[in-house]
Design an enzyme around this catalytic site. Structure first.
Site, PDB file in Angstrom:
ATOM      1  N   LYS A 131      -0.547   5.987   1.160  1.00 44.18           N
ATOM      2  CA  LYS A 131      -1.632   5.935   2.144  1.00 44.18           C
ATOM      3  C   LYS A 131      -1.153   6.352   3.523  1.00 44.18           C
ATOM      4  O   LYS A 131      -1.929   6.908   4.306  1.00 44.18           O
ATOM      5  CB  LYS A 131      -2.241   4.532   2.207  1.00 44.18           C
ATOM      6  CG  LYS A 131      -3.135   4.219   1.018  1.00 44.18           C
ATOM      7  CD  LYS A 131      -3.879   2.921   1.257  1.00 44.18           C
ATOM      8  CE  LYS A 131      -4.584   2.446  -0.003  1.00 44.18           C
ATOM      9  NZ  LYS A 131      -5.060   1.078   0.116  1.00 44.18           N
ATOM     10  N   LYS A 187      -4.419   9.760 -11.535  1.00 41.55           N
ATOM     11  CA  LYS A 187      -5.390   8.681 -11.751  1.00 41.55           C
ATOM     12  C   LYS A 187      -6.686   8.956 -10.990  1.00 41.55           C
ATOM     13  O   LYS A 187      -6.681   9.643  -9.955  1.00 41.55           O
ATOM     14  CB  LYS A 187      -4.786   7.336 -11.374  1.00 41.55           C
ATOM     15  CG  LYS A 187      -4.800   7.036  -9.917  1.00 41.55           C
ATOM     16  CD  LYS A 187      -4.589   5.558  -9.614  1.00 41.55           C
ATOM     17  CE  LYS A 187      -4.681   5.414  -8.116  1.00 41.55           C
ATOM     18  NZ  LYS A 187      -4.534   4.149  -7.539  1.00 41.55           N
ATOM     19  N   LYS A 201     -10.897   7.523  -5.432  1.00 37.18           N
ATOM     20  CA  LYS A 201     -11.911   8.066  -4.535  1.00 37.18           C
ATOM     21  C   LYS A 201     -11.298   9.064  -3.540  1.00 37.18           C
ATOM     22  O   LYS A 201     -11.891  10.079  -3.220  1.00 37.18           O
ATOM     23  CB  LYS A 201     -12.617   6.940  -3.792  1.00 37.18           C
ATOM     24  CG  LYS A 201     -14.106   7.200  -3.708  1.00 37.18           C
ATOM     25  CD  LYS A 201     -14.787   6.215  -2.820  1.00 37.18           C
ATOM     26  CE  LYS A 201     -14.211   6.179  -1.494  1.00 37.18           C
ATOM     27  NZ  LYS A 201     -14.444   6.549  -0.299  1.00 37.18           N
TER      28      LYS A 201
HETATM   29  P1  TYM Z   1      -9.154  -1.109  -5.540  1.00 35.15           P
HETATM   30  O1  TYM Z   1     -10.368  -1.408  -4.748  1.00 35.15           O
HETATM   31  O2  TYM Z   1      -8.421   0.150  -5.259  1.00 35.15           O
HETATM   32  O3  TYM Z   1      -9.497  -1.088  -7.080  1.00 35.15           O
HETATM   33  C1  TYM Z   1     -10.149  -2.168  -7.740  1.00 35.15           C
HETATM   34  C2  TYM Z   1      -9.575  -2.328  -9.142  1.00 35.15           C
HETATM   35  O4  TYM Z   1      -9.739  -1.111  -9.885  1.00 35.15           O
HETATM   36  C3  TYM Z   1      -8.497  -0.723 -10.459  1.00 35.15           C
HETATM   37  N1  TYM Z   1      -8.435   0.748 -10.544  1.00 35.15           N
HETATM   38  C4  TYM Z   1      -8.115   1.432 -11.657  1.00 35.15           C
HETATM   39  N2  TYM Z   1      -7.804   1.021 -12.899  1.00 35.15           N
HETATM   40  C5  TYM Z   1      -7.534   1.975 -13.823  1.00 35.15           C
HETATM   41  N3  TYM Z   1      -7.588   3.305 -13.558  1.00 35.15           N
HETATM   42  C6  TYM Z   1      -7.902   3.769 -12.330  1.00 35.15           C
HETATM   43  N4  TYM Z   1      -7.964   5.074 -12.089  1.00 35.15           N
HETATM   44  C7  TYM Z   1      -8.172   2.804 -11.295  1.00 35.15           C
HETATM   45  N5  TYM Z   1      -8.515   2.900  -9.976  1.00 35.15           N
HETATM   46  C8  TYM Z   1      -8.660   1.632  -9.546  1.00 35.15           C
HETATM   47  C9  TYM Z   1      -7.448  -1.272  -9.511  1.00 35.15           C
HETATM   48  O5  TYM Z   1      -6.195  -1.391 -10.148  1.00 35.15           O
HETATM   49  C10 TYM Z   1      -8.061  -2.594  -9.119  1.00 35.15           C
HETATM   50  O6  TYM Z   1      -7.757  -3.589 -10.085  1.00 35.15           O
HETATM   51  N6  TYM Z   1      -5.494  -3.893  -3.549  1.00 35.15           N
HETATM   52  C11 TYM Z   1      -6.656  -3.950  -4.430  1.00 35.15           C
HETATM   53  C12 TYM Z   1      -7.721  -4.907  -3.948  1.00 35.15           C
HETATM   54  C13 TYM Z   1      -7.271  -6.316  -3.784  1.00 35.15           C
HETATM   55  C14 TYM Z   1      -6.884  -7.210  -4.817  1.00 35.15           C
HETATM   56  C15 TYM Z   1      -6.599  -8.432  -4.162  1.00 35.15           C
HETATM   57  C16 TYM Z   1      -6.763  -7.081  -6.195  1.00 35.15           C
HETATM   58  C17 TYM Z   1      -7.178  -7.006  -2.616  1.00 35.15           C
HETATM   59  N7  TYM Z   1      -6.806  -8.279  -2.838  1.00 35.15           N
HETATM   60  C18 TYM Z   1      -6.167  -9.556  -4.903  1.00 35.15           C
HETATM   61  C19 TYM Z   1      -6.315  -8.203  -6.916  1.00 35.15           C
HETATM   62  C20 TYM Z   1      -6.036  -9.408  -6.264  1.00 35.15           C
HETATM   63  C21 TYM Z   1      -7.292  -2.557  -4.460  1.00 35.15           C
HETATM   64  O7  TYM Z   1      -7.117  -1.753  -3.574  1.00 35.15           O
HETATM   65  O8  TYM Z   1      -8.148  -2.340  -5.483  1.00 35.15           O
END
Ligand code: TYM
Length: 337
Positions: free
Chosen positions: A113, A196, A199
């Site tokens: 990022k 992967k 967005k």
């Molecule tokens: P975020 O918002 O990027 O994504 C949400 C969830 O979707 C999963 N994900 C995927 N899984 C498989 N293939 C993909 N291409 C893919 N893209 C996204 C992510 O692994 C995630 O589970 N840091 C986290 C948000 C967060 C969080 C937390 C998660 C903040 N606090 C506490 C767990 C516990 C994030 O950016 O997710």
């Protein structure tokens, strides 16, 4: 599994990577443990990259709506917005003071990022806030996609370090949570097949995207590059369309595509049409539910209010323990003895 926590950022449309990698598991877990399955729209995380203040409330609402449409039932599970429970930030600060800079600088998501955005201090601290999210509820299980594993590892490290410094060995304050990954969809590929689905890469299929645009994107998506003509045999193992079939199609169709592609029995367009059917079968009911919720926005806002009320109780109890453990003066004390 006693208590489960996971989160999703309100940074725009929710895609099938989020859905298959995370939300679909959240729904299953909710069926098993009900209210103790806690899911959070992490708006304080979303502001670690430059954001539009005017859009964020809508994005947060939309993310909650999409999650409910995808099957999270707030009458069973707990759904809330992170900023509605202030203790996340408070615990995040406590952990910030205890976390070596080096641990944060080596996070791969931070490195990625920080190449795309200006480096705000909050971007570096992002995983500390994530650790606070999870540990505030003493969650034992964190269902996520593969890209979050490193953050969960750091969360375990933060819990361990905190317990070591501030709690007795026999009575640790924080459990060390485990990541729970759906092996079949740990890393859903993007439409370009290059990496992967994400967005920021513009290679997504939105869960609430109209059928027509999904089809347009699938129609032009790359397949096996060696298959130039309809008569050339293809290799499903290198084709992202086949990877999607495995996620959306019936076993029978997966088998058929696997065999027929290899002997040029079906062409890419036929294969993609069949895939589209599978995708639409999964997304249509979600989109119908989303349309219903758009007409009944109070169901979403009410869910967030009661979700935050429930979470605040737990969060405040944890913070009482944490404050005492690290030596903060209780508000009600007259004088330290
Ligand atoms: P975020 O918002 O990027 O994504 C949400 C969830 O979707 C999963 N994900 C995927 N899984 C498989 N293939 C993909 N291409 C893919 N893209 C996204 C992510 O692994 C995630 O589970 N840091 C986290 C948000 C967060 C969080 C937390 C998660 C903040 N606090 C506490 C767990 C516990 C994030 O950016 O997710």
């Amino acid at each position: 599994m006693k208590r489960v926590f996971s989160g999703i950022q309100p940074t725009g449309e929710i895609h099938i990577g989020n859905y298959l990698g995370a939300i679909r598991n959240w729904v299953k877990i909710g069926e098993q443990i009900g209210k103790e399955a806690i899911f959070c729209i992490v708006d304080y995380h979303a502001i670690t990259i430059p954001h539009e203040a005017k859009q964020l409330p809508q994005l947060t609402f939309d993310a909650a709506l999409a999650n409910m449409a995808a099957g999270l039932d707030p009458n069973k599970i707990t759904l809330f917005a992170q900023s509605h429970v202030r203790e996340h930030v408070e615990l995040g600060w406590v952990f910030t003071t205890q976390t070596p800079l080096g641990d944060l600088e080596r996070m791969t998501q931070f490195k990625d990022k920080s190449e795309q955005h200006s480096i705000l201090a909050g971007l570096l601290m992002y995983p500390v806030l994530q650790a606070a999210d999870i540990l505030l509820y003493k969650a034992d299980t964190v269902p996520v996609g593969e890209d979050q594993i490193q953050h969960i590892e750091l969360t375990r490290e933060i819990a361990r370090r905190f317990n070591y410094r501030f709690a007795s060995e026999s009575q640790p304050i924080f459990p060390e949570p485990k990541a729970s990954i759906d092996k079949n969809a740990a890393r859903v590929l993007g439409l370009d097949g290059a990496g992967k689905m994400s967005k920021s890469k513009g290679n997504t299929i939105g869960v609430l995207e109209p059928q027509e645009t999904i089809w347009q994107n699938i129609r032009v998506a790359p397949t096996d590059p060696a298959r130039v003509r309809r008569t050339d045999p293809g290799n499903p193992d290198v084709c992202v369309m086949f990877a999607y079939h495995k996620l959306f199609s019936s076993l029978e169709n997966i088998e058929m595509v696997n065999t027929e592609c290899r002997r040029a029995g079906i062409g890419c367009v036929d294969c993609k049409k069949l895939l589209m059917q599978g995708i639409w079968q999964e997304l249509e009911p979600i989109q119908a539910k989303a349309a219903y919720l758009q007409d009944h926005p109070n169901e979403v806002t009410d869910a967030l209010v009661s979700g935050a009320d429930y979470c605040r109780g737990i969060a405040q109890d944890t913070m009482l323990e944490v404050r005492e453990a690290i030596g903060l003066l209780p508000l009600e004390s007259r004088r330290p003895s």
